[in-house]
Design a protein around this motif. Structure first.
Motif, PDB file in Angstrom:
ATOM      1  N   SER A 168      51.053  26.102 -40.332  1.00 32.87           N
ATOM      2  CA  SER A 168      52.023  25.023 -40.196  1.00 32.87           C
ATOM      3  C   SER A 168      51.587  24.030 -39.130  1.00 32.87           C
ATOM      4  CB  SER A 168      53.391  25.601 -39.826  1.00 32.87           C
ATOM      5  OG  SER A 168      54.279  24.570 -39.427  1.00 32.87           O
ATOM      6  N   THR A 170      53.290  22.902 -36.892  1.00 34.53           N
ATOM      7  CA  THR A 170      53.883  23.273 -35.607  1.00 34.53           C
ATOM      8  C   THR A 170      53.033  24.297 -34.859  1.00 34.53           C
ATOM      9  OG1 THR A 170      55.210  25.004 -36.671  1.00 34.53           O
ATOM     10  CG2 THR A 170      56.224  22.832 -36.452  1.00 34.53           C
ATOM     11  N   HIS A 171      52.071  24.885 -35.559  1.00 29.02           N
ATOM     12  CA  HIS A 171      51.189  25.879 -34.941  1.00 29.02           C
ATOM     13  C   HIS A 171      50.078  25.175 -34.171  1.00 29.02           C
ATOM     14  CE1 HIS A 171      48.518  29.329 -34.506  1.00 29.02           C
ATOM     15  NE2 HIS A 171      49.467  30.113 -35.006  1.00 29.02           N
ATOM     16  N   ARG A 333      56.696  16.707 -43.173  1.00 33.10           N
ATOM     17  CA  ARG A 333      57.141  16.070 -41.942  1.00 33.10           C
ATOM     18  C   ARG A 333      57.082  14.559 -42.127  1.00 33.10           C
ATOM     19  NH1 ARG A 333      51.700  17.233 -41.045  1.00 33.10           N
ATOM     20  NH2 ARG A 333      50.496  15.679 -39.897  1.00 33.10           N
TER      21      ARG A 333
END
Length: 432
Positions: A168, A170-171, A333
């Motif tokens: 992801s 966000t990682h 996103r």
């Protein structure tokens, strides 16, 4: 009798003379180009400056099979004819001109420095194509599930390729985040250790806390000594500007402003944003639509105002970052580039439709297109069905199928997802 023969001879002579006159007049008209056409011809025949000059001004073609089937003029912008093979060439040049050239002039980057990017393939290939023209090298962080041809092309172009597992955004180890971090580390190394090697091409034992054996090959660290810049294609608005200032105006000029709709998928969002914003600035009545692949939440963002996709909610994601066999499009996103788009609506496309469309166009038009181009053509047909016959619709033919052979054009790979093409015509889109 003699008089008759003389009369026939005179008539024949006059006839030949008349025929010659009209033939010469006809040929002169055929070869006499209008002034505007001659100017255009002269521009086309003129030389361009290097590989950079060859980017853009791609032809806009009528996709005959789709146009005939829908009663609309469906036109495709042939971005696969750019020297790097895709629409991303425009973005690469704009980013480098705005980011790298300024850095070179200011001294923040020296010739031989590295442009780095996290990319699923096409932008990376474009950056690797144009970077040498500016005296720079290219380092790419790419997800390891991207088609193998993309990394092979990158390596052939001289780029350093770093493959990472898909995770992801966000990682911290998402390929984009690694690329951003890598550029920052490169600058730190350049500032603190301008001479990294020992003069014999070998690494010193440790550089600024980084050991050659820790995580990256020595060759990558060696390139750091001249600094690095992160292209940041998702958030860098040079992406948007490349299409607002280039692709959009070209489409407007090539159609003489006579188009009714534009439709395209989005990855970073730069193409659909730049083109839609320009066209609607010229004529607010032009309909601009998104076509979105499975697993992407942009469809719901456009139609409902929320970033949401059922694949995420139901935990049915087959692979990361999204559940689709198309590459380079779809996202979960909202990027700075996509935020610039002015869209009237969106269509949802399926993997099966994209696969069937690619085979249909290859068979009927000789167009060998990549997965995102096929999805764009699905969107163009949907647009034609929405508007009805008699309208002009433009889409983007992003790249060709050459960098999709191991996956999108691989029947064995597609069979894993039950995506075996079988359509005879356009029945997969409800057209018989």
């Amino acid at each position: 009798m003699a008089a008759a023969r003389a009369t026939v001879a005179v008539v024949a002579t006059v006839s030949v003379a008349a025929l010659s006159y009209f033939l010469c007049d006809f040929l002169s008209q055929k070869t006499q180009l209008p002034r505007s056409t001659k100017k255009k011809k002269k521009r086309q025949l003129g030389t361009r400056s290097g590989v950079i000059g060859a980017i853009g001004n791609t032809p806009l073609i009528r996709i005959n099979s789709l146009s005939d089937a829908t009663g609309c003029e469906i036109l495709g912008k042939c971005e696969f004819l750019n020297p790097g093979g895709s629409v991303k060439d425009r973005v690469a040049v704009k980013i480098i001109e705005e980011l790298v050239v300024q850095a070179l002039e200011s001294g923040k980057l020296v010739r031989g420095g590295v442009v780095t990017e996290g990319s699923a393939g096409s932008t990376a290939i474009s950056l690797a194509t144009v970077a040498p023209a500016y005296g720079c090298k290219c380092h790419v962080v790419i997800p390891d599930d991207a088609a193998i041809e993309k990394s092979q092309i990158l390596e052939a172009l001289g780029a350093t390729v770093e493959k990472v597992r898909p995770v992801s955004i966000t990682h911290r180890d998402h390929y984009v985040n690694i690329a951003r971090r890598w550029a920052a580390e490169a600058n730190e190394l350049a500032a603190k250790h301008p001479k990294i090697n020992q003069g014999n091409g070998e690494m010193s034992e440790e550089v600024n806390g980084f050991h050659p054996d820790e995580g990256r090959p020595a060759a990558v660290i060696l390139n750091d000594c001249k600094g690095g810049l992160f292209a940041d294609q998702f958030e860098n608005l040079a992406n948007f500007r490349a299409h607002y200032e280039g692709t959009g105006p070209e489409i407007w000029e090539q159609t003489d402003g006579s188009l009714d709709a534009f439709v395209a998928a989005a990855g970073t969002g730069g193409t659909v944003a730049g083109v839609s914003r320009f066209l609607q600035d010229k004529n607010p009545n032009i309909k601009c639509y998104l076509v979105d692949p499975p697993g992407s939440s942009l469809f719901n963002k456009v139609t409902r105002g929320v970033m949401y996709t059922k694949e995420e909610a139901e935990g049915k994601r087959l692979k990361n970052p999204f559940d689709t066999v198309t590459e380079g499009i779809g996202i979960n996103r909202l990027t700075e580039n996509f935020s610039m788009a002015t869209l009237d609506g969106a269509f949802r496309g399926t993997d099966m439709e994209a696969v069937e469309m690619s085979r249909y166009l290859l068979k009927n038009d000789g167009l060998f297109l990549g997965s995102s181009s096929a999805m764009n053509c699905v969107g163009a047909v949907r647009m034609a069905q929405l508007l009805g016959p008699g309208h002009t619709i433009v889409t983007i033919l992003c790249d060709n199928g050459m960098r999709h052979l191991s996956k999108f054009y691989n029947d064995e790979y597609l069979s894993r997802f039950n995506l075996k093409p079988s359509a005879v015509g356009l029945e997969f889109l409800g057209i018989k």
